[in-house]
Design a protein around this motif. Structure first.
Motif, mmCIF file in Angstrom:
data_model
loop_
_atom_site.group_PDB
_atom_site.id
_atom_site.type_symbol
_atom_site.label_atom_id
_atom_site.label_comp_id
_atom_site.label_asym_id
_atom_site.label_seq_id
_atom_site.Cartn_x
_atom_site.Cartn_y
_atom_site.Cartn_z
ATOM 1 N N UNK A 437 44.942 32.008 48.439
ATOM 2 C CA UNK A 437 45.202 32.535 49.896
ATOM 3 C C UNK A 437 46.663 33.333 49.936
ATOM 4 N N UNK A 438 46.790 33.642 49.369
ATOM 5 C CA UNK A 438 48.900 34.614 49.309
ATOM 6 C C UNK A 438 47.907 35.243 48.953
ATOM 7 N N UNK A 439 46.934 36.138 48.353
ATOM 8 C CA UNK A 439 46.718 37.465 48.473
ATOM 9 C C UNK A 439 46.249 38.063 49.364
ATOM 10 N N UNK A 440 45.433 38.944 48.820
ATOM 11 C CA UNK A 440 44.942 40.289 50.428
ATOM 12 C C UNK A 440 44.055 38.828 50.947
ATOM 13 N N UNK A 441 44.071 39.929 51.906
ATOM 14 C CA UNK A 441 43.315 38.699 53.516
ATOM 15 C C UNK A 441 41.735 38.680 53.536
ATOM 16 N N UNK A 442 41.281 40.401 52.921
ATOM 17 C CA UNK A 442 39.915 40.797 52.223
ATOM 18 C C UNK A 442 39.165 40.136 51.369
ATOM 19 N N UNK A 443 40.159 39.387 50.705
ATOM 20 C CA UNK A 443 39.221 38.578 49.327
ATOM 21 C C UNK A 443 38.969 39.444 48.083
ATOM 22 N N UNK A 444 39.855 38.965 47.054
ATOM 23 C CA UNK A 444 39.816 39.413 45.849
ATOM 24 C C UNK A 444 38.584 39.883 45.276
ATOM 25 N N UNK A 445 39.205 41.286 44.448
ATOM 26 C CA UNK A 445 37.723 42.150 44.056
ATOM 27 C C UNK A 445 38.602 41.921 42.672
ATOM 28 N N UNK A 446 37.594 42.205 41.686
ATOM 29 C CA UNK A 446 37.743 42.572 40.509
ATOM 30 C C UNK A 446 38.564 44.293 40.390
ATOM 31 N N UNK A 447 39.611 44.509 39.816
ATOM 32 C CA UNK A 447 40.258 45.524 39.588
ATOM 33 C C UNK A 447 39.451 46.865 38.997
ATOM 34 N N UNK A 448 38.686 46.591 37.925
ATOM 35 C CA UNK A 448 38.784 47.209 37.094
ATOM 36 C C UNK A 448 37.960 46.493 36.030
ATOM 37 N N UNK A 449 36.238 46.318 36.703
ATOM 38 C CA UNK A 449 35.028 44.939 35.811
ATOM 39 C C UNK A 449 35.136 46.006 34.748
ATOM 40 N N UNK A 450 34.816 46.984 34.701
ATOM 41 C CA UNK A 450 33.847 47.630 33.444
ATOM 42 C C UNK A 450 34.884 47.957 32.426
ATOM 43 N N UNK A 451 36.425 46.925 32.616
ATOM 44 C CA UNK A 451 37.362 47.261 30.806
ATOM 45 C C UNK A 451 37.884 46.344 31.247
#
Length: 559
Positions: A437-451
């Motif tokens: 909840x301290x993170x981005x309001x739009x929700x967590x997203x994988x930053x670079x899920x390929x690597x």
């Protein structure tokens, strides 16, 4: 004003002009009798708050079988919004229509029925602003996440209390108190209990079932039992009062051939679904889980489940979230009537790449609704440690998904009964929730899920890096290039996810392109963060300054 109210007003006006009656007292008594007679036909609130439940109660005939052949619905209208919602019979001559208004102002309604005493009644009510914890129903947001109807983000942190509605009053109350203190905002609940000996004999013996009758020998599948569902009404309402979503499981395979609720024919299944939608669709906290472990209900094929989903789509004007929980065969979550993935696939939460892969496949929110349970029972699905369950939770959220908790201790079988939470994972899940909840309001997203599979957040601004079971002593400050600019500066915190501590790192890290690497940025002084060499550590990294524009010269992760 309702149609009956207008009739009464006209009736009183007419009788005031009559002089042939012997006395004014006689007229007054006669009018009172008419008032009681007419007004008893329909009762409803004058006002209800936005996303609250408006309920019309009608008095009608008990003759025959009101569950079969009775049509009852209402059309609700406010400006450009129009909804049709079905009613249901609630026993003893009482019929109800429930509606969840989603627009402030005056709503008018008209009732249609094939029963003359119910048909063609009209009325209106005022929808006021929502209050308190009422943010409306939950819906999908930004493809992979959720929000309330008013736009407030909703991050599911679920738990499992399958049989809680069927426990004694003390356990029910204790469960609510446990939930009140817990991090959980979604609960998976069975609409029909499993067949168990304790529900046949002893203090938990059930006397009310979904259908009239007392055993498989005398069920009347054409008649629902209102007393049974009134108990479930109360349970759903209590969860709503706590701000907890009710993930209501409509079908389940746990009869062992004894009750027959998991072998009902299609006609009965459809009639049951329509009744459930009419009765519970106006609760704003409802999610429809069509089944738990659906493939264990052997006589139903995926095509049968498709048809049952269509019944929900057609009959739920409020369009609540819809999914289905799998067993040994995974239902196709790509189908358009599925709003989110409700998965039982333990291994997908054991690795950080599992959730991003599922998101790429289904392009919908992923909720790991069963990832094994913390506990000490003999069954292997119910005997993982609190550490392991917490680890799997972190993996789910780092992948941009969500997860559901469960406890199955011999001395405290939470997943079945509710009662007290005794495990070590709930406190750690609460800690994780605060971090999410301290993170981005739009929700967590994988930053670079390929690597970079252990990193989530918002590119360029916010990062969570989870090391899981690795015991690192040092982490070089390097971030994937996408979203980062030269000169941007960041601060970091070291998170001990098990001991629930957060320690700020003193240094500020200023980034520059990494020499010889087209995909990453590195601290300009090549600084690292010292770590304690323990498992279950994480970093929270936040941008604190630097260039505002992101570089346009970014390669895709697969280039």
């Amino acid at each position: 004003m309702s149609r009956s109210g207008k009739f009464i007003k006209a009736f009183i006006s007419m009788f005031r002009s009559i002089t042939c009656l012997k006395s004014f007292i006689t007229v007054k008594l006669f009018i009172v009798l008419v008032l009681l007679l007419v007004s008893s036909r329909l009762t409803a609130q004058q006002s209800v708050e936005k996303w609250g439940m408006f309920e019309v109660v009608l008095k009608g005939s008990e003759a025959g079988n009101p569950y079969i052949g009775t049509t009852l619905s209402a059309v609700f209208h406010n400006g450009e919004k129009t909804y049709r919602t079905e009613g249901f019979y609630d026993g003893k001559g009482i019929y109800k229509i429930r509606f969840m208004p989603d627009l402030e102002g005056v709503w008018s309604y008209s009732i249609e029925s094939n029963k003359s005493e119910l048909n063609n009644q009209k009325g209106s009510f005022t929808c006021t602003a929502s209050s308190g914890k009422n943010h409306g129903k939950v819906r999908v947001r930004n493809t992979y996440h959720f929000e309330y109807a008013d736009g407030t983000p909703f991050y599911p942190f679920g738990t499992t209390i399958y049989e809680w509605p069927y426990q004694d009053a003390t356990t029910k109350k204790q469960t609510l108190e446990s939930l009140r203190k817990s991090p959980f905002n979604k609960a998976r609940v069975l609409a029909i209990p499993p067949y168990k000996e304790r529900y046949l004999n002893g203090p938990l013996k059930l006397t009310d079932f979904p259908f009239m009758g007392s055993s498989k020998a005398d069920w009347d599948f054409s008649r629902f039992n209102p007393a049974y569902f009134k108990n479930l009404d109360s349970c759903i309402a209590h969860l709503q009062d706590l701000g907890i979503e009710a993930d209501l499981i409509l079908f389940r395979p746990y009869d062992k051939g004894k009750w027959g609720f998991d072998t009902m024919d299609e006609e009965t299944n459809i009639r049951y679904l329509k009744y459930m939608i009419a009765r519970y669709g106006a609760f704003r906290n409802i999610w429809w889980s069509l089944a738990n472990e659906n493939s264990f209900i052997k006589h139903l094929t995926d095509e049968d489940w498709d048809r049952l989903f269509q019944v929900i789509v057609k009959n739920d004007p409020h369009e609540h979230l819809r999914s289905i929980h799998n067993a040994d065969r995974i239902y196709d979550y790509n189908k358009p009537w599925i709003t989110h993935v409700s998965l039982q696939y333990y291994n997908a939460a054991k690795a950080q790449w599992g959730t991003p892969l599922l998101k790429d496949i289904y392009r919908k929110p992923v909720v790991h609704d069963e990832i094994n349970y913390e506990g000490n029972i003999a069954s292997r699905w119910g005997r993982i440690s609190g550490e392991e369950l917490t680890f799997r939770f972190w993996n789910a959220y780092i992948g941009g998904g969500y997860a559901t908790h469960g406890e199955s201790y011999v001395e405290s079988p939470w997943i079945s009964n509710g009662g007290r939470l005794t495990g070590t994972s709930p406190a750690r899940i609460n800690f994780l929730r605060k971090i999410v909840e301290s993170g981005p309001q739009e929700g967590l997203e994988a930053i670079d899920h390929f690597y970079e599979t252990n990193m989530a957040g918002k590119q360029g601004d916010f990062y969570l890096v989870y090391f899981g079971k690795e015991k690192l002593k040092e982490w070089p400050f390097i971030l994937p290039k996408r979203g980062v600019t030269a000169g941007a500066s960041y601060r970091a915190e070291i998170i001990d996810t098990w001991n629930m501590t957060i320690k700020p790192v003193k240094d500020v890290f200023e980034l520059q392109p990494m020499k010889g690497d087209n995909y990453r940025f590195i601290d300009k002084n090549k600084k690292s963060i010292k770590l304690p060499g323990r498992p279950y550590m994480a970093l929270r990294i936040r941008k604190v300054g630097g260039a505002e524009e992101t570089s346009k010269e970014m390669k895709h992760e697969l280039e």
